[in-house]
Design a protein around this motif. Sequence first.
Motif, mmCIF file in Angstrom:
data_model
loop_
_atom_site.group_PDB
_atom_site.id
_atom_site.type_symbol
_atom_site.label_atom_id
_atom_site.label_comp_id
_atom_site.label_asym_id
_atom_site.label_seq_id
_atom_site.Cartn_x
_atom_site.Cartn_y
_atom_site.Cartn_z
ATOM 1 N N VAL A 8 8.964 -12.552 4.195
ATOM 2 C CA VAL A 8 9.560 -10.985 4.188
ATOM 3 C C VAL A 8 9.486 -10.760 2.348
ATOM 4 O O VAL A 8 8.507 -10.163 1.916
ATOM 5 C CB VAL A 8 10.034 -10.231 5.070
ATOM 6 C CG1 VAL A 8 9.847 -9.193 4.840
ATOM 7 C CG2 VAL A 8 8.959 -10.109 6.673
ATOM 8 N N GLN A 9 10.706 -10.879 2.337
ATOM 9 C CA GLN A 9 11.340 -10.620 1.001
ATOM 10 C C GLN A 9 11.060 -11.280 -0.022
ATOM 11 O O GLN A 9 10.806 -10.188 -1.360
ATOM 12 C CB GLN A 9 12.933 -10.716 1.027
ATOM 13 C CG GLN A 9 14.088 -10.417 2.235
ATOM 14 C CD GLN A 9 15.390 -10.447 2.260
ATOM 15 O OE1 GLN A 9 15.954 -11.202 2.150
ATOM 16 N NE2 GLN A 9 16.109 -9.496 2.436
ATOM 17 N N MET A 10 10.542 -12.494 -0.261
ATOM 18 C CA MET A 10 9.560 -12.871 -1.327
ATOM 19 C C MET A 10 8.658 -12.387 -1.266
ATOM 20 O O MET A 10 8.139 -11.837 -2.788
ATOM 21 C CB MET A 10 9.295 -14.469 -1.015
ATOM 22 C CG MET A 10 10.724 -15.768 -1.067
ATOM 23 S SD MET A 10 10.305 -17.250 -0.049
ATOM 24 C CE MET A 10 8.654 -17.481 -0.938
ATOM 25 N N ALA A 11 7.503 -12.453 0.090
ATOM 26 C CA ALA A 11 6.497 -11.986 -0.545
ATOM 27 C C ALA A 11 6.334 -9.973 -0.290
ATOM 28 O O ALA A 11 5.878 -9.646 -1.673
ATOM 29 C CB ALA A 11 6.104 -11.463 0.707
ATOM 30 N N VAL A 12 7.131 -10.011 -0.355
ATOM 31 C CA VAL A 12 7.739 -8.240 -0.815
ATOM 32 C C VAL A 12 8.045 -7.654 -2.641
ATOM 33 O O VAL A 12 6.854 -7.170 -2.788
ATOM 34 C CB VAL A 12 8.126 -7.673 -0.146
ATOM 35 C CG1 VAL A 12 9.162 -5.993 -0.551
ATOM 36 C CG2 VAL A 12 7.895 -7.440 1.527
ATOM 37 N N ARG A 13 8.390 -8.930 -2.868
ATOM 38 C CA ARG A 13 8.939 -8.864 -4.337
ATOM 39 C C ARG A 13 7.529 -9.931 -5.131
ATOM 40 O O ARG A 13 7.480 -9.502 -6.157
ATOM 41 C CB ARG A 13 10.354 -9.932 -4.451
ATOM 42 C CG ARG A 13 11.690 -9.505 -3.913
ATOM 43 C CD ARG A 13 12.460 -10.384 -4.810
ATOM 44 N NE ARG A 13 12.501 -11.437 -4.559
ATOM 45 C CZ ARG A 13 12.971 -11.597 -3.064
ATOM 46 N NH1 ARG A 13 13.796 -11.758 -1.841
ATOM 47 N NH2 ARG A 13 13.119 -13.080 -3.187
ATOM 48 N N ASN A 47 1.075 -1.313 -0.150
ATOM 49 C CA ASN A 47 0.104 -0.299 -0.150
ATOM 50 C C ASN A 47 0.741 1.627 0.270
ATOM 51 O O ASN A 47 0.033 2.694 0.021
ATOM 52 C CB ASN A 47 -0.792 0.127 1.241
ATOM 53 C CG ASN A 47 -1.817 -0.769 0.747
ATOM 54 O OD1 ASN A 47 -2.320 -1.533 0.048
ATOM 55 N ND2 ASN A 47 -2.110 -1.126 2.216
ATOM 56 N N GLY A 48 1.779 1.617 -0.381
ATOM 57 C CA GLY A 48 3.289 1.950 -0.634
ATOM 58 C C GLY A 48 3.699 3.282 0.798
ATOM 59 O O GLY A 48 3.836 4.175 1.078
ATOM 60 N N LEU A 49 3.497 2.498 2.191
ATOM 61 C CA LEU A 49 3.571 2.877 3.384
ATOM 62 C C LEU A 49 4.834 2.702 3.714
ATOM 63 O O LEU A 49 5.596 3.310 5.069
ATOM 64 C CB LEU A 49 2.258 1.856 4.790
ATOM 65 C CG LEU A 49 1.052 2.574 4.508
ATOM 66 C CD1 LEU A 49 0.599 2.037 5.150
ATOM 67 C CD2 LEU A 49 0.550 3.656 3.865
ATOM 68 N N ALA A 50 5.583 1.881 2.777
ATOM 69 C CA ALA A 50 7.438 1.435 3.343
ATOM 70 C C ALA A 50 7.924 1.099 3.132
ATOM 71 O O ALA A 50 7.230 0.211 1.969
ATOM 72 C CB ALA A 50 6.905 0.212 4.934
ATOM 73 N N PRO A 51 9.049 1.863 2.297
ATOM 74 C CA PRO A 51 9.923 1.078 1.151
ATOM 75 C C PRO A 51 10.685 -0.145 1.219
ATOM 76 O O PRO A 51 10.689 -0.731 2.463
ATOM 77 C CB PRO A 51 10.192 2.318 1.240
ATOM 78 C CG PRO A 51 11.213 2.289 2.572
ATOM 79 C CD PRO A 51 9.510 2.842 3.555
ATOM 80 N N ALA A 52 10.277 -0.583 0.126
ATOM 81 C CA ALA A 52 10.705 -2.473 0.319
ATOM 82 C C ALA A 52 12.593 -2.378 -0.082
ATOM 83 O O ALA A 52 13.461 -2.405 -0.719
ATOM 84 C CB ALA A 52 10.699 -2.954 -0.893
ATOM 85 N N LEU A 53 13.039 -1.520 1.253
ATOM 86 C CA LEU A 53 14.667 -1.470 1.346
ATOM 87 C C LEU A 53 14.865 -2.263 2.144
ATOM 88 O O LEU A 53 14.305 -2.284 3.593
ATOM 89 C CB LEU A 53 15.229 -0.540 1.984
ATOM 90 C CG LEU A 53 14.583 0.965 0.859
ATOM 91 C CD1 LEU A 53 15.264 2.282 1.502
ATOM 92 C CD2 LEU A 53 15.073 0.529 -0.980
ATOM 93 N N SER A 54 16.213 -2.803 2.310
ATOM 94 C CA SER A 54 17.149 -3.529 3.770
ATOM 95 C C SER A 54 17.891 -2.567 4.385
ATOM 96 O O SER A 54 18.117 -1.455 3.741
ATOM 97 C CB SER A 54 17.418 -4.527 2.685
ATOM 98 O OG SER A 54 19.124 -4.462 2.204
ATOM 99 N N ASN A 55 18.787 -2.692 5.441
ATOM 100 C CA ASN A 55 18.933 -1.797 6.490
ATOM 101 C C ASN A 55 19.727 -1.794 5.360
ATOM 102 O O ASN A 55 20.708 -1.134 5.800
ATOM 103 C CB ASN A 55 19.556 -2.618 8.120
ATOM 104 C CG ASN A 55 18.456 -3.085 8.777
ATOM 105 O OD1 ASN A 55 17.589 -1.773 9.079
ATOM 106 N ND2 ASN A 55 18.302 -4.086 9.489
ATOM 107 N N ASN A 56 21.249 -2.881 4.493
ATOM 108 C CA ASN A 56 22.179 -2.213 4.089
ATOM 109 C C ASN A 56 21.771 -1.233 2.601
ATOM 110 O O ASN A 56 22.573 -0.420 1.908
ATOM 111 C CB ASN A 56 22.768 -3.392 3.082
ATOM 112 C CG ASN A 56 23.094 -4.597 3.778
ATOM 113 O OD1 ASN A 56 23.556 -4.087 5.224
ATOM 114 N ND2 ASN A 56 22.574 -5.650 3.317
ATOM 115 N N GLU A 57 20.500 -0.943 2.556
ATOM 116 C CA GLU A 57 20.037 -0.007 1.557
ATOM 117 C C GLU A 57 19.662 1.305 1.641
ATOM 118 O O GLU A 57 19.696 2.067 1.306
ATOM 119 C CB GLU A 57 19.183 -0.711 0.051
ATOM 120 C CG GLU A 57 19.491 -1.488 -0.135
ATOM 121 C CD GLU A 57 18.192 -2.354 -1.608
ATOM 122 O OE1 GLU A 57 18.413 -2.338 -1.917
ATOM 123 O OE2 GLU A 57 17.818 -2.991 -0.610
#
Length: 441
Positions: free
Chosen positions: A399-404, A244-254
Motif C-alpha cells: 500500500v505504501q509503495m502504491a500511495v507513493r 483522488n484526494g479522499l484519504a490522506p497519505a498518513l500512517s497511524n504514527n502521523e
Amino acid sequence: MSPARRAVRSPRLSVLSAGFLLLVATLFTTCSVHSDQRGRETLELWGLGREGEVVAELIPEFERRNPGIHVVVQQIPWSAAHEKLLTAYVGESTPDIAQMGNTWIPEFHAVGALEDLTPWVARSKVVRADDHFPGIWATNIVDGKLYGVPWYVDTRVIFYRTDFLKQAGYDHPPRTWSEWMEMMQRIKTPKRWPILLPTNEWNQPVMFGLEMGSKLLKDGGRYGDFEGPAFSRAFETYIGMFRNGLAPALSNNEVANLYQQFAQGEFAMYITGPWNVGEFKRRLPDNVQDKWMTAPMPAPPGGTYPGASLAGGASLSIFKRSQHKEAAWKLIEFLSETEQQEKFANLTGDLPALRAAWETPSLKNDPYMKAFRVQLENVVPTPTVPEWEQIATAVYETVQMAVRGVSTKDALASLDRKTDRILEKRRWVLAREASGEAQAK
C-alpha cells in the motif's frame, strides 16, 4: 488496542531460529500441577490481557457445578503471550487450555500443538457450529478440522459523522461502493478529508479484496493471488481513494490525535473495531456525541449489503499434551453457555461469540453496536496458513509503495513475489507430504 490487532503483530514460528527455541526451552521452568490438596483434578487455563483477569470471576460457578475440578488461571499480557505459548510448546509445558488469537491457530496447528476439537463438538449438547457466526467459526478450521471454539468476536465497520453526511444530502450511511465514492466526493472540503485510511494497516485493503471475492492466496495456499482480477480491482479502488484526494497519505504514527481530529472534522469516516466505541464515547466532546454513528461495510459492485469485513477475535483451544482433556472440554462448554457469554461481555466489553448472547440489553440497546451485529453475519477469515502475518505485513508495505506513486500493477506483482517467497517452505512441506502419501499407496 484490540485483541485482533495485538494478535496479528506477533512473531511467527517460522522465523524463530532453532537455537532460540532450544534456549527458551531450557529456560522454561513452569511445572504442571495435576491435583490440589483436596484431591481435585487441576486444570490450567492461560488467559490473555484483560480477558485473563476477568475470566477468573466466572470460575467459581464452574467449580461449584464441577466439585472435582479446580481451575488455575494464569493471566498473560498480550505482548508476551505468543512467545510464552511457543516456549511452553517447545518445553513441553503447555497449559490444558489457552486463549488464542484466531490468527495464531494455523501456526500452532502446523507444529502439532492443538487438539482436534471436531469429535468433541460432534457429541456436545452445548457447543454447536450453527449457534456461531459462520465466518468466525471458520477461522478455527484448518484442513477441515476444528482447533478452537470462538470465545469472543471482533470485526471492523465504518465510524462516520452523521452531520457531514446530512450536509452532503444523505440520511443514511453508504450501502454500495459507488454510493460511497460519490458521498465522499460531496463531503470533501479543503479542510476535511472524507476518510482516514492509515497506510500502515493491512486490514482495510484486505477487506476490500475479500469483499470482491478474492481468496488472497491460490493453489491451496501455496502462492499469492493478489494480481488476480478480484484483488486487483479492489486494490485499484482502495488506492484510488488516496489518488483522488479522499484519504490522506498518513500512517497511524502521523495522526496526532485520532479522536480530537475526528471531533474537529478533519476527517468524516474511519474504519475500525468495537474497541473504539467506548473510546469515542469517552474521548469525543459532548457537542459531537450525537453526531457520529457506525455502519456496516458497503457492498461492492454486484454484491449484496453489507459487504464483507474481517473475522477477528479469540478462541479457546485445548493443547494436545493436556492430560485433562475431558475437564478442559467441560470448561469450554461452560464458557460457551449463553449466560456466561453475556456475563463475560458485560465484564470485558468484548463482543460475544454466540448469536443468542447478543440479546443482552447492554448490546441490544446500544445503537453503535447494531452495525457490528449486522456485520458479523458477513465476515470472512484471512487465509489459514501459518505465514499469514508475514504476508499481512507485506500487504501494507505494498500500500505504501502504491500511495507513493508505484503503479498498482507493479505493486501487486511485487506483493505476489514477496508472498511466494514467504510461502516457499509451505510448498516444500506440502510437496513432501504429497510424495509420502503417493509412496504409501
